[in-house]
Design an enzyme around this catalytic site. Structure first.
Site, PDB file in Angstrom:
ATOM      1  N   GLU A 103       0.837  -1.201   0.000  1.00 57.89           N
ATOM      2  CA  GLU A 103       0.000   0.000   0.000  1.00 57.89           C
ATOM      3  C   GLU A 103       0.873   1.254   0.000  1.00 57.89           C
ATOM      4  O   GLU A 103       0.591   2.237  -0.707  1.00 57.89           O
ATOM      5  CB  GLU A 103      -0.924   0.003   1.214  1.00 57.89           C
ATOM      6  CG  GLU A 103      -1.837   1.213   1.284  1.00 57.89           C
ATOM      7  CD  GLU A 103      -2.558   1.319   2.617  1.00 57.89           C
ATOM      8  OE1 GLU A 103      -3.288   2.310   2.800  1.00 57.89           O
ATOM      9  OE2 GLU A 103      -2.389   0.425   3.478  1.00 57.89           O
ATOM     10  N   ASP A 119       0.672   3.784  -3.160  1.00 55.90           N
ATOM     11  CA  ASP A 119       0.289   5.183  -3.025  1.00 55.90           C
ATOM     12  C   ASP A 119       1.224   6.075  -3.835  1.00 55.90           C
ATOM     13  O   ASP A 119       0.785   7.013  -4.512  1.00 55.90           O
ATOM     14  CB  ASP A 119       0.301   5.586  -1.552  1.00 55.90           C
ATOM     15  CG  ASP A 119       0.006   7.062  -1.362  1.00 55.90           C
ATOM     16  OD1 ASP A 119      -1.139   7.479  -1.613  1.00 55.90           O
ATOM     17  OD2 ASP A 119       0.933   7.808  -0.968  1.00 55.90           O
ATOM     18  N   GLU A 131      -4.680   0.419  -3.736  1.00 57.30           N
ATOM     19  CA  GLU A 131      -3.340   0.990  -3.748  1.00 57.30           C
ATOM     20  C   GLU A 131      -2.286  -0.110  -3.647  1.00 57.30           C
ATOM     21  O   GLU A 131      -1.235  -0.047  -4.300  1.00 57.30           O
ATOM     22  CB  GLU A 131      -3.176   1.981  -2.600  1.00 57.30           C
ATOM     23  CG  GLU A 131      -3.940   3.282  -2.789  1.00 57.30           C
ATOM     24  CD  GLU A 131      -3.689   4.273  -1.675  1.00 57.30           C
ATOM     25  OE1 GLU A 131      -3.417   5.442  -1.975  1.00 57.30           O
ATOM     26  OE2 GLU A 131      -3.748   3.867  -0.489  1.00 57.30           O
TER      27      GLU A 131
END
Length: 229
Positions: free
Chosen positions: A42, A46, A118
């Site tokens: 994640e 991002d 993400e």
């Protein structure tokens, strides 16, 4: 998980990365998975998301300044939008969680959908590199919003008009997913004020279909009063 790969337009060479991207931390902490969970992916995803969106906006809007571009990007990458996209590609059907999350409220699952999306972006980057990650990210995000007048989307403009005319009323959207047609018209939306139909539209995502319906309603407003719609 082939359905997710199909909607991303990417087939993983290392399926363990996709499994990790769909493993919630609760699954590891509560003994349902040996891990690892999706948190590190994640973090990477991002960054991939921010860079993909930034690159596209720089190319698409060469006359926009840094402030405008930052505003548009923030609208695209906000958690609510990512949750919608994650749900549309079926993430929640495959997410691995611990028992404690089974009784959680729906808002918690929307957060999970956004985080896992993400994570998938990060997983694609590790598995296939930048070009693959960029293509998968763009496909997952669907249509980018048009900043339009004052950087406000059609939904925002329509809502402001109705709220101002009807003491705080808001337009209501009804969206239907079709089992036929082209990807660009996968969702159909209708926008109402009370029982009055203001406009209809279609798009490849729920958000785009709603924007399209709002655009149609605003088009009618150019030549008529809201009471005449």
């Amino acid at each position: 998980m082939k359905s997710i790969e199909a909607r991303l337009g990417y087939r993983f060479r290392d399926g363990r990365l996709l499994t990790q991207a769909l493993t919630h931390p609760s699954a590891v902490s509560e003994g349902r998975s040996d891990g690892p969970d999706y948190q590190r992916l994640e973090f990477l995803g991002d960054a991939v998301l921010q860079l993909v969106v930034s690159q596209i906006l720089m190319s698409r809007y060469p006359q926009r300044g840094e402030g405008d571009l930052s505003f548009i990007r923030s609208e695209i990458v906000r958690k609510e939008n990512l949750a919608d996209r994650g749900e549309e590609i079926g993430i929640l059907e495959h997410i691995i969680t611990g028992p404690s999350l089974a009784s959680a409220e729906s808002v918690a699952f929307r957060t999970v959908a956004a985080e896992a999306l993400e994570s998938i972006f990060g997983a694609v980057f590790l598995d296939g590199g930048w070009d693959a990650a960029r293509k998968a990210t763009v496909l997952a995000l669907g249509d980018f919003p048009n900043p339009g007048d004052g950087l406000k989307g059609s939904k925002s403009l329509l809502q402001e008009i109705i709220q101002g005319r009807f003491d705080g009323d808001v337009p209501v959207y009804r969206v239907e997913e079709l089992g036929h047609g082209t990807p660009e018209s996968r969702f159909q939306a209708a926008v109402y004020h009370g029982k009055r139909l203001l406009g209809t539209g279609s798009g490849r995502s729920k958000k785009r279909a709603e924007e399209s319906a709002a655009e149609r309603a605003l088009g009618k407003l150019k030549g008529a009063q809201i009471e005449d719609l």
